[in-house]
Design a protein around this motif. Structure first.
Motif, PDB file in Angstrom:
ATOM      1  N   ILE A 199      15.095  -0.431   8.039  1.00 59.19           N
ATOM      2  CA  ILE A 199      14.416  -1.382   7.123  1.00 59.19           C
ATOM      3  C   ILE A 199      14.701  -2.590   7.404  1.00 59.19           C
ATOM      4  N   SER A 200      13.633  -3.652   7.341  1.00 55.79           N
ATOM      5  CA  SER A 200      14.338  -5.000   7.396  1.00 55.79           C
ATOM      6  C   SER A 200      13.225  -5.786   6.361  1.00 55.79           C
ATOM      7  N   GLY A 201      12.206  -5.212   5.770  1.00 55.09           N
ATOM      8  CA  GLY A 201      11.531  -5.765   4.541  1.00 55.09           C
ATOM      9  C   GLY A 201      10.162  -5.184   4.387  1.00 55.09           C
ATOM     10  N   VAL A 202       9.387  -6.016   3.739  1.00 63.53           N
ATOM     11  CA  VAL A 202       8.107  -5.597   3.590  1.00 63.53           C
ATOM     12  C   VAL A 202       6.979  -6.531   3.807  1.00 63.53           C
ATOM     13  N   MET A 203       5.781  -6.336   3.771  1.00 67.42           N
ATOM     14  CA  MET A 203       4.767  -7.306   4.051  1.00 67.42           C
ATOM     15  C   MET A 203       3.867  -7.124   3.084  1.00 67.42           C
ATOM     16  N   THR A 204       3.256  -8.034   2.218  1.00 68.34           N
ATOM     17  CA  THR A 204       2.164  -8.098   1.180  1.00 68.34           C
ATOM     18  C   THR A 204       1.163  -8.657   1.581  1.00 68.34           C
ATOM     19  N   GLY A 205       0.053  -9.018   1.178  1.00 62.73           N
ATOM     20  CA  GLY A 205      -0.953  -9.566   1.383  1.00 62.73           C
ATOM     21  C   GLY A 205      -0.794 -11.147   1.323  1.00 62.73           C
ATOM     22  N   LYS A 206       0.385 -11.704   0.638  1.00 65.35           N
ATOM     23  CA  LYS A 206       0.622 -12.965   0.584  1.00 65.35           C
ATOM     24  C   LYS A 206       1.490 -13.486   1.637  1.00 65.35           C
ATOM     25  N   ARG A 207       2.791 -12.584   1.847  1.00 64.14           N
ATOM     26  CA  ARG A 207       3.865 -12.974   2.614  1.00 64.14           C
ATOM     27  C   ARG A 207       4.592 -11.781   3.226  1.00 64.14           C
ATOM     28  N   SER A 208       5.864 -12.125   3.865  1.00 67.03           N
ATOM     29  CA  SER A 208       6.899 -10.975   4.120  1.00 67.03           C
ATOM     30  C   SER A 208       7.818 -11.311   3.464  1.00 67.03           C
ATOM     31  N   TYR A 209       8.551 -10.346   2.928  1.00 66.72           N
ATOM     32  CA  TYR A 209      10.017 -10.483   2.195  1.00 66.72           C
ATOM     33  C   TYR A 209      11.083  -9.539   2.944  1.00 66.72           C
ATOM     34  N   GLU A 210      12.012 -10.015   2.836  1.00 67.58           N
ATOM     35  CA  GLU A 210      13.104  -9.516   3.555  1.00 67.58           C
ATOM     36  C   GLU A 210      13.659  -8.499   2.668  1.00 67.58           C
ATOM     37  N   ALA A 211      14.448  -7.509   3.202  1.00 69.35           N
ATOM     38  CA  ALA A 211      15.204  -6.347   2.175  1.00 69.35           C
ATOM     39  C   ALA A 211      16.150  -5.840   2.973  1.00 69.35           C
ATOM     40  N   ASP A 212      17.512  -5.371   2.431  1.00 67.00           N
ATOM     41  CA  ASP A 212      18.309  -4.409   2.908  1.00 67.00           C
ATOM     42  C   ASP A 212      18.016  -2.848   2.811  1.00 67.00           C
ATOM     43  N   ALA A 213      17.241  -2.737   1.509  1.00 64.51           N
ATOM     44  CA  ALA A 213      16.849  -1.277   1.495  1.00 64.51           C
ATOM     45  C   ALA A 213      15.360  -1.587   0.830  1.00 64.51           C
ATOM     46  N   VAL A 214      14.560  -0.523   0.998  1.00 66.35           N
ATOM     47  CA  VAL A 214      13.387  -0.194   0.251  1.00 66.35           C
ATOM     48  C   VAL A 214      13.282   0.939  -0.097  1.00 66.35           C
ATOM     49  N   ILE A 215      12.872   1.191  -1.513  1.00 61.14           N
ATOM     50  CA  ILE A 215      12.759   2.277  -2.451  1.00 61.14           C
ATOM     51  C   ILE A 215      11.059   2.661  -2.470  1.00 61.14           C
ATOM     52  N   LEU A 216      10.662   3.730  -1.997  1.00 60.87           N
ATOM     53  CA  LEU A 216       9.124   3.795  -2.021  1.00 60.87           C
ATOM     54  C   LEU A 216       8.992   4.802  -3.238  1.00 60.87           C
ATOM     55  N   THR A 217       8.044   4.514  -3.984  1.00 60.47           N
ATOM     56  CA  THR A 217       7.901   5.013  -5.305  1.00 60.47           C
ATOM     57  C   THR A 217       6.375   4.879  -5.739  1.00 60.47           C
ATOM     58  N   THR A 218       5.439   5.012  -4.756  1.00 66.47           N
ATOM     59  CA  THR A 218       4.239   4.922  -4.912  1.00 66.47           C
ATOM     60  C   THR A 218       3.340   5.787  -5.642  1.00 66.47           C
ATOM     61  N   GLY A 219       3.980   6.935  -5.923  1.00 61.54           N
ATOM     62  CA  GLY A 219       3.131   8.121  -6.664  1.00 61.54           C
ATOM     63  C   GLY A 219       2.377   8.932  -5.863  1.00 61.54           C
ATOM     64  N   GLY A 220       1.429   9.490  -6.302  1.00 58.63           N
ATOM     65  CA  GLY A 220       0.570  10.614  -5.864  1.00 58.63           C
ATOM     66  C   GLY A 220      -0.724  10.244  -5.637  1.00 58.63           C
ATOM     67  N   ALA A 221      -1.833  11.038  -5.591  1.00 61.82           N
ATOM     68  CA  ALA A 221      -3.240  10.716  -5.419  1.00 61.82           C
ATOM     69  C   ALA A 221      -4.024  10.890  -6.750  1.00 61.82           C
ATOM     70  N   SER A 222      -3.342  11.287  -7.757  1.00 59.94           N
ATOM     71  CA  SER A 222      -4.104  11.575  -9.086  1.00 59.94           C
ATOM     72  C   SER A 222      -3.821  10.366  -9.871  1.00 59.94           C
ATOM     73  N   TYR A 223      -5.068  10.338 -10.734  1.00 54.55           N
ATOM     74  CA  TYR A 223      -5.173   9.200 -11.758  1.00 54.55           C
ATOM     75  C   TYR A 223      -5.140   7.744 -10.786  1.00 54.55           C
ATOM     76  N   PRO A 224      -6.107   7.756 -10.043  1.00 49.51           N
ATOM     77  CA  PRO A 224      -6.142   6.421  -9.124  1.00 49.51           C
ATOM     78  C   PRO A 224      -6.406   5.091  -9.928  1.00 49.51           C
ATOM     79  N   ARG A 225      -6.990   5.199 -11.111  1.00 51.72           N
ATOM     80  CA  ARG A 225      -7.151   4.055 -11.962  1.00 51.72           C
ATOM     81  C   ARG A 225      -5.667   3.419 -12.519  1.00 51.72           C
ATOM     82  N   THR A 226      -4.466   4.540 -12.285  1.00 54.90           N
ATOM     83  CA  THR A 226      -3.388   3.843 -12.626  1.00 54.90           C
ATOM     84  C   THR A 226      -2.583   3.212 -11.611  1.00 54.90           C
ATOM     85  N   GLY A 227      -3.490   3.411 -10.446  1.00 56.94           N
ATOM     86  CA  GLY A 227      -2.786   2.868  -8.907  1.00 56.94           C
ATOM     87  C   GLY A 227      -2.336   4.032  -8.083  1.00 56.94           C
ATOM     88  N   SER A 228      -2.286   5.183  -8.408  1.00 60.35           N
ATOM     89  CA  SER A 228      -1.883   6.419  -7.553  1.00 60.35           C
ATOM     90  C   SER A 228      -3.059   6.716  -6.834  1.00 60.35           C
TER      91      SER A 228
END
Length: 418
Positions: A146-175
């Motif tokens: 892992i070296s970081g992440v990229m968003t629609g704004k810019r890239s960010y450096e990181a030593d580690a990334v924790i992915l916790t984006t949820g499933g596919a239910s209740y999409p109105r909450t972001g999942s």
């Protein structure tokens, strides 16, 4: 905070992500939390019918048994942070809790928003850098790490990334399954996504006729392809599309799986599970003798809800206007059989967007259960519903998310990877 503090990025501010971010920051990491929605913890805010079923008071081995979707994968996570640890933490934050039927644990206030607000306060207290409405587009990797992440704004450096984006239910909450796409891009396998804890769609018109009726102390049995069987006792509800309620949700995981495998699924409702067919027959005979001068529709009022009488008689092939005195023994036997096995043809589930929980996700075979670290990408950690883990209702799913989120944070912080 030291300038040499480990930089950890958490993607997704749901149950797992919030605890991961707070935990890592509390332990000394420099944490950035990215959430594409305008608020954190939106799905948490609607769990437990808006009351937030935080966890369950059951022994931790019961949690494994109540997790049909890879429950054994959670041994290490629960060993390091179980339901008692979670409640101790919440109580130290000032949250009062209570235990209800089935061991379900809720905030004493019955308000899920209290839990959300507590996390928002802890994010501020621990100086987590919160990025709302800034979805991560891509996780950046350099030489297998892992070296970081990229968003629609810019890239960010990181030593580690924790992915916790949820499933596919209740999409109105972001999942909406973003984590699955990012995981696939990094070489992870994502198992088939399907709904779990979901109401069931039935072919029979009588379900619509009975919509709104809640049945208590009944047994629902399901049969997949004539070989797979399961049943639950308790409460259920008729709807305009089929059936719902606690025992339906409990069985829906198996039904969803069988349907996804192409099996036809039949169901039956035992309206009188406490009585054998013989005992029920005697009970029906008593009622028929009591109301022998009536027609059949009027003779069953003591036996079942008024709105169900016509449905049961129709399924048994008996006219509602038939005088009780003219009922043949064979018809009475058919009536008793119908009461013991109201037939259902289950044709599907409600859409996955309406599922309480998503079954399927990032394959746990590619994740170290002792650390939640990816076996494919170094310094990538995965937690919560984005993983192929799902449990029954009762607080088990939230505990799985809290425990894996906590373990991922501690592991990311203490990792000695360069």
């Amino acid at each position: 905070m030291s300038s040499t503090a480990k930089k950890i990025i958490v993607i997704g501010a749901g149950v797992a992500g919030l605890l991961a971010a707070v935990t890592a920051a509390h332990e000394g990491a420099k944490v950035s939390l990215f959430e594409k929605m305008p608020k954190v913890g939106l799905k948490m805010g609607i769990t437990g019918k808006g009351r937030c079923n935080i966890t369950n008071a059951a022994p931790i081995m019961d949690f494994i048994a109540k997790t049909p979707g890879n429950g054994r994968f959670l041994y290490s996570a629960y060993e390091k942070f179980d339901n008692e640890d979670l409640l101790d933490l919440f109580h130290s934050w000032g949250l009062s809790t209570k235990v209800e039927r089935g061991g379900r644990v809720f905030p004493e206030s019955d308000d899920a928003q209290e839990v959300r607000h507590l996390f928002m306060k802890k994010l501020r207290d621990e100086k987590v850098d919160l990025h709302l409405e800034e979805p991560v587009k891509k996780i950046l990797i350099r030489e297998g790490k892992i070296s970081g992440v990229m968003t629609g704004k810019r890239s960010y450096e990181a030593d580690a990334v924790i992915l916790t984006t949820g499933g596919a239910s209740y999409p109105r909450t972001g999942s909406t399954g973003d984590g699955y796409r990012m995981a696939k891009e990094m070489g992870h396998k994502v198992t088939t996504i399907r709904p779990a804890l979901i109401p069931l769609v039935c072919k029979e018109d009588y379900c619509k006729e009975l919509q709104g009726i809640s049945l208590k102390n009944v047994t629902l049995s399901v049969d997949g392809g004539g070989r797979r069987k399961a049943e639950e006792f308790g409460e259920m509800l008729f709807t305009h599309f089929g059936i719902s309620g606690p025992i339906v949700l409990s069985l829906s995981d198996k039904v969803s799986l069988w349907l996804s495998q192409g099996h036809s699924v039949k169901g039956s409702i035992d309206l009188k599970p406490a009585l054998t067919q013989e005992v029920l027959d005697k009970r029906v005979l008593r009622d028929l003798e009591k109301y022998q001068k009536r027609q059949m529709a009027g003779a069953l009022q003591d036996l079942m809800l008024h709105r169900m009488i016509d449905v049961v008689l129709n399924l048994a092939g008996i006219s509602r206007n038939l005088p009780v005195s003219e009922l043949k023994k064979a018809d009475r036997v058919k009536l008793v059989q119908t009461l013991k096995a109201l037939p259902l043809t289950i044709t599907g589930t409600q859409p996955i967007e309406e599922a309480i929980v998503t079954a399927g996700g990032i394959s746990v075979k590619e994740v170290n259960p002792s650390t939640m670290e990816s076996k494919i990408v170094q310094n990538l950690y995965l937690a919560g519903e984005v993983l192929d883990i799902h449990a029954f209702t009762g607080g088990y799913n939230l505990q799985a998310a809290f425990s894996t989120g906590h373990l991922a944070a501690i592991s990311a912080l203490r990792s000695e990877h360069a």
